[in-house]
Design a protein around this motif. Structure first.
Motif, PDB file in Angstrom:
ATOM      1  N   PRO A 108      54.636  48.530  61.993  1.00  0.00           N
ATOM      2  CA  PRO A 108      55.869  48.851  62.872  1.00  0.00           C
ATOM      3  C   PRO A 108      55.448  48.959  64.302  1.00  0.00           C
ATOM      4  N   ALA A 109      56.873  48.842  64.858  1.00  0.00           N
ATOM      5  CA  ALA A 109      56.966  48.811  66.276  1.00  0.00           C
ATOM      6  C   ALA A 109      57.989  49.659  67.062  1.00  0.00           C
ATOM      7  N   TRP A 110      58.178  50.152  67.985  1.00  0.00           N
ATOM      8  CA  TRP A 110      59.145  50.736  68.823  1.00  0.00           C
ATOM      9  C   TRP A 110      60.445  50.116  68.374  1.00  0.00           C
ATOM     10  N   VAL A 111      61.466  50.979  68.340  1.00  0.00           N
ATOM     11  CA  VAL A 111      62.830  50.781  67.689  1.00  0.00           C
ATOM     12  C   VAL A 111      63.489  49.584  68.450  1.00  0.00           C
ATOM     13  N   SER A 112      63.249  49.675  69.766  1.00  0.00           N
ATOM     14  CA  SER A 112      64.149  48.773  70.762  1.00  0.00           C
ATOM     15  C   SER A 112      63.751  47.329  70.822  1.00  0.00           C
ATOM     16  N   TYR A 113      62.521  46.970  70.702  1.00  0.00           N
ATOM     17  CA  TYR A 113      62.096  45.474  70.876  1.00  0.00           C
ATOM     18  C   TYR A 113      63.017  44.695  69.847  1.00  0.00           C
ATOM     19  N   ALA A 114      63.065  45.115  68.535  1.00  0.00           N
ATOM     20  CA  ALA A 114      63.806  44.161  67.609  1.00  0.00           C
ATOM     21  C   ALA A 114      65.323  44.116  68.082  1.00  0.00           C
ATOM     22  N   ALA A 115      65.748  45.263  68.270  1.00  0.00           N
ATOM     23  CA  ALA A 115      67.045  45.223  68.668  1.00  0.00           C
ATOM     24  C   ALA A 115      67.514  44.492  69.954  1.00  0.00           C
ATOM     25  N   GLN A 116      66.595  44.557  71.081  1.00  0.00           N
ATOM     26  CA  GLN A 116      66.950  43.558  72.053  1.00  0.00           C
ATOM     27  C   GLN A 116      66.598  42.415  71.839  1.00  0.00           C
ATOM     28  N   SER A 117      65.469  41.961  70.955  1.00  0.00           N
ATOM     29  CA  SER A 117      65.563  40.512  70.674  1.00  0.00           C
ATOM     30  C   SER A 117      66.917  39.953  69.839  1.00  0.00           C
ATOM     31  N   ALA A 118      67.254  40.851  69.137  1.00  0.00           N
ATOM     32  CA  ALA A 118      68.602  40.576  68.315  1.00  0.00           C
ATOM     33  C   ALA A 118      69.776  40.113  69.089  1.00  0.00           C
ATOM     34  N   LEU A 119      69.675  41.244  70.107  1.00  0.00           N
ATOM     35  CA  LEU A 119      70.878  41.016  71.202  1.00  0.00           C
ATOM     36  C   LEU A 119      70.932  39.816  72.066  1.00  0.00           C
ATOM     37  N   ALA A 120      69.414  39.372  72.245  1.00  0.00           N
ATOM     38  CA  ALA A 120      69.408  37.979  73.145  1.00  0.00           C
ATOM     39  C   ALA A 120      69.282  36.810  72.007  1.00  0.00           C
ATOM     40  N   GLY A 121      69.684  36.884  70.883  1.00  0.00           N
ATOM     41  CA  GLY A 121      69.569  35.745  69.861  1.00  0.00           C
ATOM     42  C   GLY A 121      68.319  35.432  69.608  1.00  0.00           C
ATOM     43  N   VAL A 348      64.079  69.220  59.364  1.00  0.00           N
ATOM     44  CA  VAL A 348      63.178  68.626  60.178  1.00  0.00           C
ATOM     45  C   VAL A 348      63.672  67.184  60.466  1.00  0.00           C
ATOM     46  N   GLY A 349      63.748  67.044  61.558  1.00  0.00           N
ATOM     47  CA  GLY A 349      64.472  65.409  62.289  1.00  0.00           C
ATOM     48  C   GLY A 349      63.257  64.666  62.417  1.00  0.00           C
ATOM     49  N   VAL A 350      63.353  63.591  61.767  1.00  0.00           N
ATOM     50  CA  VAL A 350      62.191  62.512  61.972  1.00  0.00           C
ATOM     51  C   VAL A 350      62.925  61.176  61.798  1.00  0.00           C
ATOM     52  N   LEU A 351      62.236  60.201  62.125  1.00  0.00           N
ATOM     53  CA  LEU A 351      62.371  58.706  62.046  1.00  0.00           C
ATOM     54  C   LEU A 351      61.908  57.918  61.048  1.00  0.00           C
ATOM     55  N   PRO A 352      63.071  57.359  60.212  1.00  0.00           N
ATOM     56  CA  PRO A 352      62.181  56.548  59.038  1.00  0.00           C
ATOM     57  C   PRO A 352      61.596  55.199  59.705  1.00  0.00           C
ATOM     58  N   GLY A 353      60.473  55.112  58.628  1.00  0.00           N
ATOM     59  CA  GLY A 353      59.688  53.900  59.078  1.00  0.00           C
ATOM     60  C   GLY A 353      60.450  52.337  59.307  1.00  0.00           C
ATOM     61  N   GLU A 354      61.456  52.539  58.477  1.00  0.00           N
ATOM     62  CA  GLU A 354      62.054  51.011  58.676  1.00  0.00           C
ATOM     63  C   GLU A 354      62.977  51.124  59.946  1.00  0.00           C
ATOM     64  N   ALA A 355      63.171  52.174  60.739  1.00  0.00           N
ATOM     65  CA  ALA A 355      63.703  51.813  62.029  1.00  0.00           C
ATOM     66  C   ALA A 355      62.654  51.303  62.983  1.00  0.00           C
ATOM     67  N   PHE A 356      61.374  51.291  62.679  1.00  0.00           N
ATOM     68  CA  PHE A 356      60.296  50.665  63.276  1.00  0.00           C
ATOM     69  C   PHE A 356      59.946  49.217  62.832  1.00  0.00           C
ATOM     70  N   ALA A 362      58.542  51.857  51.905  1.00  0.00           N
ATOM     71  CA  ALA A 362      57.265  52.689  52.446  1.00  0.00           C
ATOM     72  C   ALA A 362      57.884  54.080  52.546  1.00  0.00           C
ATOM     73  N   LEU A 363      57.026  55.102  52.022  1.00  0.00           N
ATOM     74  CA  LEU A 363      57.433  56.693  52.249  1.00  0.00           C
ATOM     75  C   LEU A 363      56.947  56.756  53.720  1.00  0.00           C
ATOM     76  N   ARG A 364      57.288  56.205  54.895  1.00  0.00           N
ATOM     77  CA  ARG A 364      56.563  56.580  56.164  1.00  0.00           C
ATOM     78  C   ARG A 364      57.695  56.840  57.137  1.00  0.00           C
ATOM     79  N   CYS A 365      57.262  57.889  57.952  1.00  0.00           N
ATOM     80  CA  CYS A 365      58.152  58.130  59.245  1.00  0.00           C
ATOM     81  C   CYS A 365      57.572  58.363  60.429  1.00  0.00           C
ATOM     82  N   ARG A 366      58.320  58.482  61.434  1.00  0.00           N
ATOM     83  CA  ARG A 366      57.567  58.827  62.658  1.00  0.00           C
ATOM     84  C   ARG A 366      58.202  60.401  62.899  1.00  0.00           C
ATOM     85  N   MET A 367      57.001  61.027  63.367  1.00  0.00           N
ATOM     86  CA  MET A 367      57.069  62.303  63.886  1.00  0.00           C
ATOM     87  C   MET A 367      56.670  62.413  65.411  1.00  0.00           C
ATOM     88  N   ALA A 368      57.697  62.731  66.297  1.00  0.00           N
ATOM     89  CA  ALA A 368      57.198  62.894  67.713  1.00  0.00           C
ATOM     90  C   ALA A 368      57.104  64.820  67.941  1.00  0.00           C
TER      91      ALA A 368
END
Lengths: 442, 442
Positions: A108-121, A348-356, A362-368
């Motif tokens: 996994p990687a931080w959520v915005s890299y992939a979204a930024q890449s997609a935005l840039a085509g 409990v608010g967490v983010l699913p692994g697939e957001a990353f 996968a039964l993974r999530c990120r907890m901050a």
């Protein structure tokens, strides 16, 4: 369609629940949760008459300070190689949009890299991280991917890492940098958590391995908890490649955001001079992050999840795979369902692994863990000063709530009423955007 | 390759000359050149403890204030339709990058629309403005272009206009909005100069003609001279189209810049509530802009240039076509050469028309008058308060310098030594980036 950043969406969703009087443990958002140091408030105040645009790259004072800051951290830097921006996010976007070729991300990687890449085509290629630590792709897997292709590309490295809260092993970082060199990739090294390694050490920078092809991005959002002030900066390498990337980056900066707000540049100049009281502040923050993350790690292991030991920042990336059967019996078959269950049934608010970018199954999530330090400035100050923050009533209560929620989540009996179930009763009034934010796939 | 924004580049070039002790009249940059009002300093100071990220679109207080601000200006607005950003530039970029189809621009138009479109991989179609005023394409010419094509597109309107300093005629705006409706174009209405119409009136917004397909962008950089604070916001229309654009814009915002800095949102909430002392401040600024722009306009006409009469903001867009023969004798055959000559031989910084998409061979340039109000905060305060700012010694001296420079520029005798020729003696030490900034084509 650019979906709403998952991290910011979960934050808004949890705050909406709080505003509606619901009890939610907010482990969804990487906000450092600490007050602004006194001297920083004073500097912003003193700079409140500065309203000119100033140079795109930042004021001479801010760039000088940033250059010194890098230099004291083992990376000699000319002020002319520094570029400030309203956060490191715009810098990362500008780099991913303009550096040629596919974007390689750890998975996994931080959520915005992939979204930024997609935005840039751009095409994104995720390469799984090693079991030891996240933030860099597994070298053997990366080599296998690179063997099958040609042409330019960009590899993003996050050391220390978000979402896993770990620090890439030096041998992995070195191997990955060698691969990048051999295959002509550019390196974008996101080092925004570099000041927050729990044992006080510093990780080697990719820029020490591949000095002429590495751009470092960082900022004051994590170490100084100034996320809401949007102060980011980049270090461009010396040499012709660095010259070209710097020119491109200045061009994008000038057309997309102009400059970092002038009063914030004064703050940067102050902070990056490393005044002793701010170094002590960051030390205290680091100790707090380490203690609370370790306590949450212990709760996760006690609940039967597996999880890398946190080494930096304020994140954990647990895997509930050992409970797959019990979770499946409740209809939970992946990260998104896991996160929804945790928020809607256990508060409990967490983010699913697939957001990353992780596998949806996968039964993974990120907890901050950084929003557990208290709700008020006074509580947060106390947490920062505490010898043992785990004994503070609000921190202890949060950990107890988490324990209860994890026990209920992983219990083999469907329908066990969790202690924080007060939240669940309100499910029917939950707003649609929340479900969207949690149910989004990337 | 994204070249450095021409407006920001000329500002840096002129400031570098100032730092080197050269005398340069800075007509190159649209910085409002006025001090921060006292109450605004106080609000920023009071908000210096706000370091959380907060909602992507802006705090409830800031959005509420912006909604009221639009409402008092004839555009009823729900707070939920407002989105803040670090300047209006990122909002314009996000809109041009995500609204589908070609980008139609008035010609000339502000420098960054075309650069942002190029960065987003969009095709730009420039349509000349009418002789009366800039900021909207000539309706007949727009119709001719639209007749030849199909598919979606975006039309950017700048009312009041930069670079011409004029306000589109209501009949032209209406005709262009009707064409946009008929051809299914989206409208992006850049209204950042709307508070600065010299006679104190308000121009109709495109949003009154095509309410469901118009996004307005604006900010506090011009009316309140807070350019260096980077406070911008957008108003999205009601209806399904507006819903979709808002969702997209929030997505891009969340991935590219997160939010406007929290202390700046407090400033926005204060300013946009229209407190009487700030309305008076903007009134005074408007009167000052009007008087100085009118004086520069008179100098241009006296020097034999043609130029639309300034109606808003602090820009003029002279045409030296009547002097083509005299200029050609000096080797000046277009806007770039004109701007270079003005800066390097006559010590006057301007931007060539081609930076705004105009024909390279046209002898047109943009002059910004807002940096003539003084070099110090005290001088600028005095200019703001003055009954007749033209009698202030520094303003009068700047106008005299301009008169001398224009006389020398347009003189039929090549080699006439201009009064500000001190600058010309230093030509051999001028840095390369300056030449690049002025010589750039877009």
């Amino acid at each position: 369609m650019t979906a709403h950043s998952a991290t910011l969406a979960i934050d808004e969703a949890v705050r909406a629940r709080w505003a509606a009087g619901q009890r939610v443990l907010h482990l969804g958002f990487g906000e450092a949760g600490l007050p602004v140091p006194e001297s920083v408030v004073e500097v912003l105040t003193a700079a409140a008459d500065r309203n000119g645009y100033g140079p795109v790259a930042g004021s001479p004072e801010a760039r000088e300070a940033a250059a010194g800051w890098f230099g004291r951290r083992g990376l000699p830097t000319e002020p002319g190689r520094v570029l400030f921006a309203p956060g490191s996010k715009p810098l990362l976007f500008a780099l991913l949009a303009t550096l040629p070729g596919d974007v390689f991300l750890p998975r996994p990687a931080w959520v915005s890299y992939a979204a930024q890449s997609a935005l840039a085509g751009k095409r994104v290629i995720g390469v799984p991280v090693p079991p030891e630590a996240g933030g860099v792709p597994d070298p053997e897997r990366l080599q296998a991917v690179l063997r099958t292709r040609r042409g330019p590309g960009v590899l993003v490295l996050t050391v220390p890492d978000n979402p896993t809260g770990t620090v890439a092993r030096p041998e992995h970082l070195r191997a990955v940098c060698e691969l990048a060199e051999r295959h002509g990739l550019a390196l974008v090294a996101d080092e925004i958590y570099a000041e927050l390694i729990h044992d006080g050490s510093r990780a080697p920078s990719a820029a020490t391995h591949l000095p002429e092809r590495t751009v470092i991005t960082t900022g004051l959002s994590k170490s100084l908890a100034l996320g809401g002030w949007r102060i980011g900066f980049a270090r461009l390498p010396e040499g012709p490649w660095g010259d070209a990337v710097l020119a491109e980056l200045r061009g994008v900066a000038s057309e997309v955001w102009s400059s970092l707000a002038a009063p914030m540049q004064a703050v940067a100049a102050h902070v990056l001079a490393d005044p002793p009281e701010l170094l002590a502040h960051v030390d205290a923050a680091r100790r707090l992050h380490a203690k609370v993350a370790a306590a949450v790690h212990a709760e996760l292991l006690a609940a039967g999840a597996t999880c890398r030991r946190p080494e930096a920042g304020f994140y954990l990336y647990p895997d509930f795979e050992p409970h797959r059967a019990a979770l499946a019996a409740k209809g939970i078959d992946g990260g998104a369902a896991l996160a929804t269950e945790l928020l809607e049934r256990h508060g409990v608010g967490v983010l699913p692994g697939e957001a990353f970018g992780d596998e949806p199954g996968a039964l993974r999530c990120r907890m901050a863990t950084s929003l557990l330090y208290g709700e008020t400035t006074a509580e947060r100050r106390q947490a920062l000063r505490a010898e043992d923050p785990l004994t503070l009533p609000w921190v202890a209560a949060a950990l107890a709530d988490l324990r209860t929620a994890l026990a209920a989540l992983t219990s083999p009996t469907p329908g066990t009423a969790p202690r924080a179930a007060g939240a669940a009763g309100c499910l029917d009034v939950l707003s649609a955007p929340t479900a969207g934010a949690l149910g989004r796939t990337r």
